[in-house]
Design a protein around this motif. Structure first.
Motif, PDB file in Angstrom:
ATOM      1  N   THR A 122       0.831  -1.201   0.000  1.00  0.00           N
ATOM      2  CA  THR A 122       0.000   0.000   0.000  1.00  0.00           C
ATOM      3  C   THR A 122       0.866   1.251   0.000  1.00  0.00           C
ATOM      4  O   THR A 122       1.827   1.349   0.762  1.00  0.00           O
ATOM      5  CB  THR A 122      -0.927   0.001   1.231  1.00  0.00           C
ATOM      6  N   LYS A 123       0.563   2.216  -0.867  1.00  0.00           N
ATOM      7  CA  LYS A 123       1.257   3.496  -0.891  1.00  0.00           C
ATOM      8  C   LYS A 123       0.764   4.358   0.275  1.00  0.00           C
ATOM      9  O   LYS A 123      -0.420   4.300   0.613  1.00  0.00           O
ATOM     10  CB  LYS A 123       0.999   4.221  -2.213  1.00  0.00           C
ATOM     11  N   PRO A 124       1.651   5.192   0.853  1.00  0.00           N
ATOM     12  CA  PRO A 124       3.083   5.314   0.554  1.00  0.00           C
ATOM     13  C   PRO A 124       3.869   4.138   1.100  1.00  0.00           C
ATOM     14  O   PRO A 124       3.499   3.547   2.113  1.00  0.00           O
ATOM     15  CB  PRO A 124       3.479   6.614   1.267  1.00  0.00           C
ATOM     16  N   PHE A 125       4.957   3.768   0.427  1.00  0.00           N
ATOM     17  CA  PHE A 125       5.767   2.638   0.852  1.00  0.00           C
ATOM     18  C   PHE A 125       7.236   2.998   0.706  1.00  0.00           C
ATOM     19  O   PHE A 125       7.600   3.937   0.007  1.00  0.00           O
ATOM     20  CB  PHE A 125       5.449   1.383   0.023  1.00  0.00           C
ATOM     21  N   SER A 126       8.076   2.238   1.377  1.00  0.00           N
ATOM     22  CA  SER A 126       9.517   2.423   1.263  1.00  0.00           C
ATOM     23  C   SER A 126      10.029   1.612   0.081  1.00  0.00           C
ATOM     24  O   SER A 126       9.780   0.397   0.000  1.00  0.00           O
ATOM     25  CB  SER A 126      10.214   1.954   2.545  1.00  0.00           C
ATOM     26  N   PRO A 127      10.732   2.234  -0.861  1.00  0.00           N
ATOM     27  CA  PRO A 127      11.284   1.458  -1.987  1.00  0.00           C
ATOM     28  C   PRO A 127      12.218   0.359  -1.535  1.00  0.00           C
ATOM     29  O   PRO A 127      12.284  -0.698  -2.158  1.00  0.00           O
ATOM     30  CB  PRO A 127      12.026   2.516  -2.813  1.00  0.00           C
ATOM     31  N   ARG A 128      12.946   0.593  -0.438  1.00  0.00           N
ATOM     32  CA  ARG A 128      13.844  -0.460   0.052  1.00  0.00           C
ATOM     33  C   ARG A 128      13.049  -1.657   0.551  1.00  0.00           C
ATOM     34  O   ARG A 128      13.447  -2.803   0.373  1.00  0.00           O
ATOM     35  CB  ARG A 128      14.740   0.102   1.149  1.00  0.00           C
ATOM     36  N   GLU A 129      11.906  -1.400   1.190  1.00  0.00           N
ATOM     37  CA  GLU A 129      11.051  -2.510   1.614  1.00  0.00           C
ATOM     38  C   GLU A 129      10.508  -3.262   0.401  1.00  0.00           C
ATOM     39  O   GLU A 129      10.415  -4.500   0.412  1.00  0.00           O
ATOM     40  CB  GLU A 129       9.886  -1.990   2.459  1.00  0.00           C
ATOM     41  N   LEU A 130      10.156  -2.524  -0.651  1.00  0.00           N
ATOM     42  CA  LEU A 130       9.653  -3.179  -1.859  1.00  0.00           C
ATOM     43  C   LEU A 130      10.713  -4.098  -2.458  1.00  0.00           C
ATOM     44  O   LEU A 130      10.413  -5.207  -2.907  1.00  0.00           O
ATOM     45  CB  LEU A 130       9.225  -2.134  -2.882  1.00  0.00           C
ATOM     46  N   VAL A 131      11.979  -3.666  -2.466  1.00  0.00           N
ATOM     47  CA  VAL A 131      13.058  -4.514  -2.976  1.00  0.00           C
ATOM     48  C   VAL A 131      13.134  -5.810  -2.163  1.00  0.00           C
ATOM     49  O   VAL A 131      13.291  -6.905  -2.720  1.00  0.00           O
ATOM     50  CB  VAL A 131      14.404  -3.763  -2.942  1.00  0.00           C
ATOM     51  N   LEU A 132      13.008  -5.710  -0.846  1.00  0.00           N
ATOM     52  CA  LEU A 132      13.038  -6.909  -0.001  1.00  0.00           C
ATOM     53  C   LEU A 132      11.855  -7.818  -0.294  1.00  0.00           C
ATOM     54  O   LEU A 132      11.980  -9.049  -0.288  1.00  0.00           O
ATOM     55  CB  LEU A 132      13.053  -6.506   1.474  1.00  0.00           C
TER      56      LEU A 132
END
Length: 295
Positions: A166-176
């Protein structure tokens, strides 16, 4: 007659210089170097955030060997650029699409290993894109949305999404999350068949060779050879071999002796003086890949 004194006019306020807005294009470039979160929708001007360290290379993708191909589908160019930048620095090959038809065309041209898919796309929405992608073949999907309703998450998972962010999200978390989904969905590399001293045994094919020539082994002879190849240099009692190879906790130990003798007859250059499968007096047997003469 008393004269009226006019009140002095108040000083004019000093002008406050206007703060120039940061164009969205420049903001997208700055965000791609390290934003903390991706906003739910791109505003007219985006604040420039301090860059952060790039994430480590993705272990699941194995960039040096065969990096996974990720398709990022989002109609917001700022979000798409940020996500693509992080995935690229993590070692993935990244394709981008701004709408559903473009995403389907790119997926047909180069089949992705995973799709990061925005739910709220113009025209063909993310749910329909996910259905059509799955119609082309299995592919993991991580759904992005600005809506956090449970019904939306459930619907996304029902049409085949593997994860939901869900936005907003951390791009680093998305990579994980990408790494986690790939670990679950990409097939693990098949282990190499054990081999030593010119002997190779492939458990998947149930095929054994010596110096390239196929050996005619029985079921137990093959299993015994595989066990020896996987445990070189270690001495095993006959009781241990019966338990590990036959799966029996008790039985006639002469069964092990007979199978070792038969296996020697097929893998040794001189079965009368075995160098590979050696007898360890008072213990049992040991496989010596160096083929040294037994003491």
């Amino acid at each position: 007659m008393q004269q009226q004194r006019s009140e002095p006019a108040p000083p004019a306020p000093s002008a406050v210089p206007a703060v120039p807005a940061v164009p969205a294009a420049e903001a997208a470039t700055a965000l791609a170097t390290g934003p903390e979160t991706v906003p739910p929708a791109a505003p007219a001007t985006v604040p420039v955030l301090e860059p952060t360290a790039a994430p480590a290379a993705a272990p699941a993708a194995g960039p040096a060997a065969d990096p996974a191909r990720i398709l990022v589908v989002d109609d917001d160019p700022t979000v798409a650029e940020v996500v693509a930048g992080y995935l690229d620095r993590a070692g993935y090959r990244v394709d981008r699409a701004g709408d559903g038809p473009e995403a389907l065309a790119r997926a047909a041209g180069h089949r992705p290993d995973l799709v990061v898919l925005d739910l709220m796309l113009p025209g063909m929405d993310g749910l329909e894109v996910c259905r059509r992608l799955r119609g082309q073949g299995p592919v993991p999907v991580i759904m992005l949305t600005a809506r956090g309703d449970e019904d939306d998450r459930v619907l996304g998972l029902e049409v085949g999404a593997d994860d939901y962010v869900t936005k907003p999200f951390s791009p680093r978390e998305l990579v994980l999350r990408v790494e986690s989904v790939l670990r679950r969905t990409r097939p693990a590399p098949a282990p190499r068949p054990p081999s030593a001293a010119g002997l190779t045994a492939d458990p998947a094919a149930r095929r054994a060779t010596k110096d390239g020539t196929e050996l005619a082994l029985t079921l137990r002879e093959f299993d015994l050879l595989v066990f020896f190849l996987r445990h070189p240099g270690r001495a095993f009692a006959r009781e241990e071999l019966m338990r590990e190879v036959w799966g029996w906790d008790f039985g006639d130990l002469s069964t092990v002796t007979v199978h070792v003798r038969r296996l020697r007859g097929k893998v040794e250059d001189d079965p009368a003086r075995p160098r590979l499968i050696q007898t360890v007096w008072g213990v049992g047997y040991r496989f010596d890949p160096a083929g040294r003469e037994a003491d």
